[in-house]
Design a protein around this motif. Structure first.
Motif: not given
Length: 433
Positions: A328-330, A406-417, A419-426
């Motif tokens: 998910l990070r990638e 309405h069922e679709v969540e967009i990952l591009k520019g999504n703060k949750y995604w 933030d989650e990717a940024a705080k994780r160490t590979p």
């Protein structure tokens, strides 16, 4: 969004129970000699309202599920302007000892659209040159783009036939390969991966072995698909060579087929756009080597694992979470590039991104999510993506935020995604071979 997800999964059952309870109370009150009290009437009205709110929105989906139970097949109706034909083809090679590659193609045809159904089983599919000589492309001068398709691990080449037919009706030619686990015979050398590939997370050693065999499999499978492209190009007649873009193709796949498509995009310049339908990334694509336009569609359960999963005492849970975290990070990084896109369809299951979902064994999922609706979403995004990068068109669906679905969540520019990717160490893991 959370309420809609909860309502679709559990709310309709609770709503049905509330409605039945309210109706039982009303029946008991009707046969009772005691006059109803205002408080009782208010309670009944409230129960009917809540039960209706939870249950009524699910009625169309439940009716569709019951209808599908009798049909149990993927819908093959198409919406594009072209009739569609399909054929199984054997792609031979001039090299001695090199095995024939079996593929299935869907294409816009000038013939009868009745050929769009699954071709009859045959022990020996006809050779490529014979099929293409008999296959008349629609129109007179229009040129068509080619899409490669790879199925999930162990899957067959027609495991997304309904989507292939839909794309073909909109002017694409799709060529699908079999999963290499289905090849007859033993591995050729000790370096070949075991068949079938299994995801073994039972220990640290098994996890590393799984990563390495996954890396090797997606590479070999990508090479197989591109070899099939070479052979199709070589056997094409004059009409097909003049009207099909063999040098600029798209590649999409389901599950490990999506991993295969991404890996192919890392080393073959003919693959100019890649779409991944809920597949973990393996090989070079898992380590930042994919630079082509890319789209991933994830299912509802695709979320970053928490500390409990990543530190679980159960190795199966821990290593599965570790791979999901790495992936998910990638995916978030790829989706947030200028030519990257990522979408998550809430309340869906892995099989919703293939025609497997229309099998009766997945009937319980139809009570939760309408498989026709999800198919329409995956088809719409695939068409918009390949129209953008193979045809130079500018459909608005890819950049609409929020999505028109309405069922679709967009990952591009999504703060949750982000933030989650940024705080994780590979995490330490295998590097591609």
């Amino acid at each position: 969004m959370f309420f809609e997800t909860w309502r679709d999964r559990y709310g309709w059952v609770i709503g049905a129970l509330i409605l039945m309870a309210a109706l039982a109370v009303m029946a008991a009150q009707y046969f009772s000699a005691r006059p109803p009290r205002i408080l009782h009437l208010a309670g009944l009205a409230f129960g009917l309202a809540i039960g209706g709110l939870l249950f009524v929105p699910a009625v169309p989906r439940l009716v569709t599920a019951l209808q599908q139970l009798f049909i149990a097949r993927a819908p093959m109706d198409t919406s594009g302007p072209f009739p569609v034909a399909t054929a199984d083809i054997a792609l031979p090679t001039a090299a001695a000892g090199d095995p024939t590659i079996l593929v299935q193609i869907w294409y816009p045809t000038a013939g009868s659209p009745s050929a769009a159904s699954k071709p009859p089983e045959s022990t020996v599919p006809p050779l490529c040159s014979k099929v293409l000589d008999q296959s008349r492309l629609a129109g007179a001068e229009q040129k068509f783009s080619l899409l490669l398709y790879a199925p999930g691990s162990g899957g067959e080449k027609d495991d997304n036939a309904s989507t292939a037919a839909e794309l073909a009706s909109n002017g694409y030619i799709i060529m699908a390969i079999e999963d290499i686990d289905r090849d007859p015979g033993p591995p050729v050398t000790a370096e070949e991966i075991p068949r079938p590939l299994t995801f073994d997370f039972s220990s640290a050693g098994a996890f590393i072995t799984t990563l390495r065999t996954g890396d090797r499999k997606v590479r070999r499978q990508a090479e197989r698909a591109l070899a099939a492209l070479d052979r199709l190009t070589a056997c094409a007649n004059a009409d097909w060579r003049a009207r099909v873009h063999f040098d600029r193709v798209g590649f999409f796949g389901f599950s490990l087929g999506g991993s295969t498509a991404a890996e192919a995009g890392t080393f073959d310049p003919r693959v100019v756009a890649v779409a991944n339908l809920d597949g973990w990334l393996f090989g070079r694509a898992a380590f930042g080597a994919l630079e082509k336009p890319y789209m991933v569609i994830l299912i509802g359960d695709a979320i970053f694992p928490g500390p409990r999963e990543l530190q679980s005492s159960d190795p199966d849970k821990r290593y599965s979470a570790t791979l999901t975290d790495r992936d998910l990070r990638e995916e978030v990084r790829l989706a947030n590039r200028p030519q990257g896109f990522g979408f998550r369809i809430h309340n869906t299951y892995h099989e919703n991104l293939s025609d497997q979902i229309f099998s009766r064994r997945f009937f319980k999922t139809w009570l939760v999510v309408n498989p026709y609706r999800v198919k329409s979403i995956r088809d719409a995004y695939l068409l918009a993506f390949f129209d953008t990068y193979l045809r130079g068109m500018s459909p608005t669906l890819l950049t609409q935020s929020p999505s028109s679905f309405h069922e679709v969540e967009i990952l591009k520019g999504n703060k949750y995604w982000l933030d989650e990717a940024a705080k994780r160490t590979p995490e330490a893991g295998s590097s591609p071979n």
